[in-house]
Design a protein around this motif. Structure first.
Motif, PDB file in Angstrom:
ATOM      1  N   ASN A 153      60.421  46.497  51.907  1.00  0.00           N
ATOM      2  CA  ASN A 153      59.387  45.474  52.096  1.00  0.00           C
ATOM      3  C   ASN A 153      58.762  45.069  50.768  1.00  0.00           C
ATOM      4  OD1 ASN A 153      59.641  45.202  54.853  1.00  0.00           O
ATOM      5  ND2 ASN A 153      58.156  46.820  55.291  1.00  0.00           N
ATOM      6  N   VAL A 154      58.521  46.003  49.887  1.00  0.00           N
ATOM      7  CA  VAL A 154      57.946  45.687  48.574  1.00  0.00           C
ATOM      8  C   VAL A 154      58.912  44.831  47.769  1.00  0.00           C
ATOM      9  CG1 VAL A 154      57.289  46.712  46.358  1.00  0.00           C
ATOM     10  CG2 VAL A 154      56.416  47.674  48.473  1.00  0.00           C
ATOM     11  N   MET A 155      60.191  45.199  47.803  1.00  0.00           N
ATOM     12  CA  MET A 155      61.183  44.430  47.039  1.00  0.00           C
ATOM     13  C   MET A 155      61.362  43.028  47.617  1.00  0.00           C
ATOM     14  SD  MET A 155      63.911  47.487  46.329  1.00  0.00           S
ATOM     15  CE  MET A 155      65.166  46.437  45.646  1.00  0.00           C
ATOM     16  N   GLN A 156      61.266  42.890  48.929  1.00  0.00           N
ATOM     17  CA  GLN A 156      61.399  41.578  49.547  1.00  0.00           C
ATOM     18  C   GLN A 156      60.150  40.732  49.324  1.00  0.00           C
ATOM     19  OE1 GLN A 156      62.286  42.480  53.641  1.00  0.00           O
ATOM     20  NE2 GLN A 156      64.493  42.434  53.295  1.00  0.00           N
ATOM     21  N   GLY A 157      59.042  41.391  49.034  1.00  0.00           N
ATOM     22  CA  GLY A 157      57.783  40.667  48.843  1.00  0.00           C
ATOM     23  C   GLY A 157      57.855  39.680  47.697  1.00  0.00           C
ATOM     24  N   ASN A 158      58.434  40.052  46.560  1.00  0.00           N
ATOM     25  CA  ASN A 158      58.548  39.141  45.420  1.00  0.00           C
ATOM     26  C   ASN A 158      59.411  37.941  45.764  1.00  0.00           C
ATOM     27  OD1 ASN A 158      56.942  40.748  43.844  1.00  0.00           O
ATOM     28  ND2 ASN A 158      58.665  41.889  42.959  1.00  0.00           N
ATOM     29  N   THR A 159      60.514  38.184  46.437  1.00  0.00           N
ATOM     30  CA  THR A 159      61.401  37.084  46.846  1.00  0.00           C
ATOM     31  C   THR A 159      60.676  36.162  47.829  1.00  0.00           C
ATOM     32  OG1 THR A 159      63.257  38.606  46.625  1.00  0.00           O
ATOM     33  CG2 THR A 159      63.681  36.547  47.773  1.00  0.00           C
ATOM     34  N   ARG A 160      59.976  36.753  48.786  1.00  0.00           N
ATOM     35  CA  ARG A 160      59.227  35.986  49.777  1.00  0.00           C
ATOM     36  C   ARG A 160      58.156  35.129  49.096  1.00  0.00           C
ATOM     37  NH1 ARG A 160      56.877  40.023  52.570  1.00  0.00           N
ATOM     38  NH2 ARG A 160      58.911  40.748  53.225  1.00  0.00           N
ATOM     39  N   ASN A 161      57.436  35.710  48.155  1.00  0.00           N
ATOM     40  CA  ASN A 161      56.393  34.953  47.436  1.00  0.00           C
ATOM     41  C   ASN A 161      56.998  33.813  46.631  1.00  0.00           C
ATOM     42  OD1 ASN A 161      54.409  36.571  48.461  1.00  0.00           O
ATOM     43  ND2 ASN A 161      54.314  37.925  46.673  1.00  0.00           N
ATOM     44  N   LEU A 162      58.171  34.040  46.037  1.00  0.00           N
ATOM     45  CA  LEU A 162      58.852  32.974  45.297  1.00  0.00           C
ATOM     46  C   LEU A 162      59.224  31.836  46.233  1.00  0.00           C
ATOM     47  CD1 LEU A 162      60.143  31.892  42.677  1.00  0.00           C
ATOM     48  CD2 LEU A 162      62.216  33.144  43.304  1.00  0.00           C
ATOM     49  N   VAL A 163      59.732  32.169  47.425  1.00  0.00           N
ATOM     50  CA  VAL A 163      60.103  31.138  48.401  1.00  0.00           C
ATOM     51  C   VAL A 163      58.856  30.358  48.833  1.00  0.00           C
ATOM     52  CG1 VAL A 163      60.978  30.772  50.749  1.00  0.00           C
ATOM     53  CG2 VAL A 163      62.174  32.325  49.205  1.00  0.00           C
ATOM     54  N   TYR A 164      57.744  31.050  49.082  1.00  0.00           N
ATOM     55  CA  TYR A 164      56.499  30.374  49.460  1.00  0.00           C
ATOM     56  C   TYR A 164      56.013  29.457  48.334  1.00  0.00           C
ATOM     57  CZ  TYR A 164      56.054  33.664  53.396  1.00  0.00           C
ATOM     58  OH  TYR A 164      56.257  34.391  54.541  1.00  0.00           O
ATOM     59  N   ALA A 165      56.125  29.901  47.105  1.00  0.00           N
ATOM     60  CA  ALA A 165      55.684  29.098  45.958  1.00  0.00           C
ATOM     61  C   ALA A 165      56.561  27.863  45.812  1.00  0.00           C
ATOM     62  CB  ALA A 165      55.707  29.937  44.682  1.00  0.00           C
ATOM     63  N   LEU A 166      57.874  28.040  45.959  1.00  0.00           N
ATOM     64  CA  LEU A 166      58.784  26.893  45.861  1.00  0.00           C
ATOM     65  C   LEU A 166      58.541  25.895  46.994  1.00  0.00           C
ATOM     66  CD1 LEU A 166      62.110  28.642  44.820  1.00  0.00           C
ATOM     67  CD2 LEU A 166      60.662  27.186  43.395  1.00  0.00           C
ATOM     68  N   GLU A 167      58.272  26.412  48.196  1.00  0.00           N
ATOM     69  CA  GLU A 167      57.985  25.531  49.336  1.00  0.00           C
ATOM     70  C   GLU A 167      56.700  24.750  49.093  1.00  0.00           C
ATOM     71  OE1 GLU A 167      58.428  23.646  53.009  1.00  0.00           O
ATOM     72  OE2 GLU A 167      59.859  24.732  51.789  1.00  0.00           O
ATOM     73  N   ALA A 168      55.680  25.420  48.573  1.00  0.00           N
ATOM     74  CA  ALA A 168      54.420  24.743  48.262  1.00  0.00           C
ATOM     75  C   ALA A 168      54.633  23.696  47.183  1.00  0.00           C
ATOM     76  CB  ALA A 168      53.369  25.764  47.820  1.00  0.00           C
ATOM     77  N   LEU A 169      55.446  24.013  46.183  1.00  0.00           N
ATOM     78  CA  LEU A 169      55.748  23.059  45.113  1.00  0.00           C
ATOM     79  C   LEU A 169      56.495  21.862  45.668  1.00  0.00           C
ATOM     80  CD1 LEU A 169      55.553  22.577  42.065  1.00  0.00           C
ATOM     81  CD2 LEU A 169      57.753  23.735  41.840  1.00  0.00           C
ATOM     82  N   ARG A 170      57.429  22.099  46.582  1.00  0.00           N
ATOM     83  CA  ARG A 170      58.195  21.001  47.190  1.00  0.00           C
ATOM     84  C   ARG A 170      57.262  20.086  47.988  1.00  0.00           C
ATOM     85  NH1 ARG A 170      59.940  19.363  51.857  1.00  0.00           N
ATOM     86  NH2 ARG A 170      59.238  21.175  52.980  1.00  0.00           N
ATOM     87  N   LYS A 171      56.343  20.685  48.766  1.00  0.00           N
ATOM     88  CA  LYS A 171      55.393  19.883  49.550  1.00  0.00           C
ATOM     89  C   LYS A 171      54.488  19.076  48.633  1.00  0.00           C
ATOM     90  CE  LYS A 171      55.235  22.689  53.731  1.00  0.00           C
ATOM     91  NZ  LYS A 171      54.437  23.560  54.565  1.00  0.00           N
ATOM     92  N   GLN A 172      54.086  19.710  47.549  1.00  0.00           N
ATOM     93  CA  GLN A 172      53.183  19.018  46.610  1.00  0.00           C
ATOM     94  C   GLN A 172      53.903  17.835  45.976  1.00  0.00           C
ATOM     95  OE1 GLN A 172      52.029  21.443  43.312  1.00  0.00           O
ATOM     96  NE2 GLN A 172      50.322  20.122  42.763  1.00  0.00           N
ATOM     97  N   LYS A 173      55.146  18.014  45.572  1.00  0.00           N
ATOM     98  CA  LYS A 173      55.921  16.920  44.965  1.00  0.00           C
ATOM     99  C   LYS A 173      56.213  15.835  45.995  1.00  0.00           C
ATOM    100  CE  LYS A 173      57.440  18.906  40.940  1.00  0.00           C
ATOM    101  NZ  LYS A 173      57.770  18.428  39.695  1.00  0.00           N
ATOM    102  N   ALA A 174      56.455  16.234  47.239  1.00  0.00           N
ATOM    103  CA  ALA A 174      56.735  15.266  48.286  1.00  0.00           C
ATOM    104  C   ALA A 174      55.485  14.429  48.553  1.00  0.00           C
ATOM    105  CB  ALA A 174      57.206  15.946  49.562  1.00  0.00           C
ATOM    106  N   GLY A 175      54.320  15.029  48.472  1.00  0.00           N
ATOM    107  CA  GLY A 175      53.062  14.327  48.693  1.00  0.00           C
ATOM    108  C   GLY A 175      52.730  13.400  47.538  1.00  0.00           C
ATOM    109  N   GLU A 176      53.134  13.707  46.305  1.00  0.00           N
ATOM    110  CA  GLU A 176      52.867  12.891  45.114  1.00  0.00           C
ATOM    111  C   GLU A 176      53.780  11.685  45.055  1.00  0.00           C
ATOM    112  OE1 GLU A 176      51.471  16.527  42.215  1.00  0.00           O
ATOM    113  OE2 GLU A 176      53.190  15.319  41.674  1.00  0.00           O
ATOM    114  N   GLU A 177      54.970  11.815  45.581  1.00  0.00           N
ATOM    115  CA  GLU A 177      55.934  10.726  45.423  1.00  0.00           C
ATOM    116  C   GLU A 177      55.806   9.671  46.460  1.00  0.00           C
ATOM    117  OE1 GLU A 177      59.190  13.741  43.623  1.00  0.00           O
ATOM    118  OE2 GLU A 177      59.857  12.352  45.098  1.00  0.00           O
TER     119      GLU A 177
END
Length: 177
Positions: A153-177
């Protein structure tokens, strides 16, 4: 040697053999049980791989003293039944406890021998309270697996957080464009 003496020697030899090959021996009072209930108890014991033996306390005392279990002699008073199992050290205690509870009888466990050590009634009561072997094994397995699953679970946590960050970045870029 007369026949009566030969029979007693045979009983002592049988008891010594049973006691040395058993993982647990429980000494209990069977007073208050009629013949039909004793037969039912013997049947239950047999089904659970436990043997019940009633013999004269004098012969049982001789048997335990000859195999080096003199500390068990004080438990051999009045009407004593010996319950023993060569396989499971908990089975004799569980079988007689279940039987006596089912018929609402008073169980008087005097003591016993578990894995070659003489124990008192409190230790036998502790055996009765132990969960079944399967439950104990699953608890041990769960304890062994817990650190591994925690690490996963600890090792998957970093990967999960990266996916959440990328998803948030994608939503933010989609909202800007």
């Amino acid at each position: 040697m007369n026949n009566q003496r030969r029979a007693k020697v045979a009983i002592v030899d049988e008891l010594k053999e049973k006691f040395t090959t058993s993982r647990a021996i429980i000494f209990a009072d069977y007073k208050g049980l009629n013949v039909s209930r004793v037969s039912m108890l013997r049947r239950r014991c047999r089904d659970a791989g436990v043997e019940m033996k009633v013999s004269k306390n004098t012969l049982t005392r001789i048997a335990v003293s000859e195999i080096g279990l003199e500390d068990a002699i004080p438990y051999l008073v009045e009407s004593t039944a010996c319950f023993y199992s060569p396989e499971d050290p908990v089975a004799p205690a569980k079988v007689i406890d279940t039987f006596f509870k089912e018929y609402r009888l008073t169980l008087n466990i005097r003591g016993g021998v578990v894995e070659g050590k003489v124990v008192g009634p409190q230790a036998v009561a502790a055996l009765i309270d132990l969960p079944p072997k399967e439950v104990l094994l699953s608890q041990v397995l769960g304890t062994l697996v817990a650190p591994i699953s925690g690490m996963l679970n600890v090792m998957q946590g970093n990967t999960r957080n990266l996916v959440y960050a990328l998803e948030a970045l994608r939503k933010q870029k989609a909202g800007e464009e």
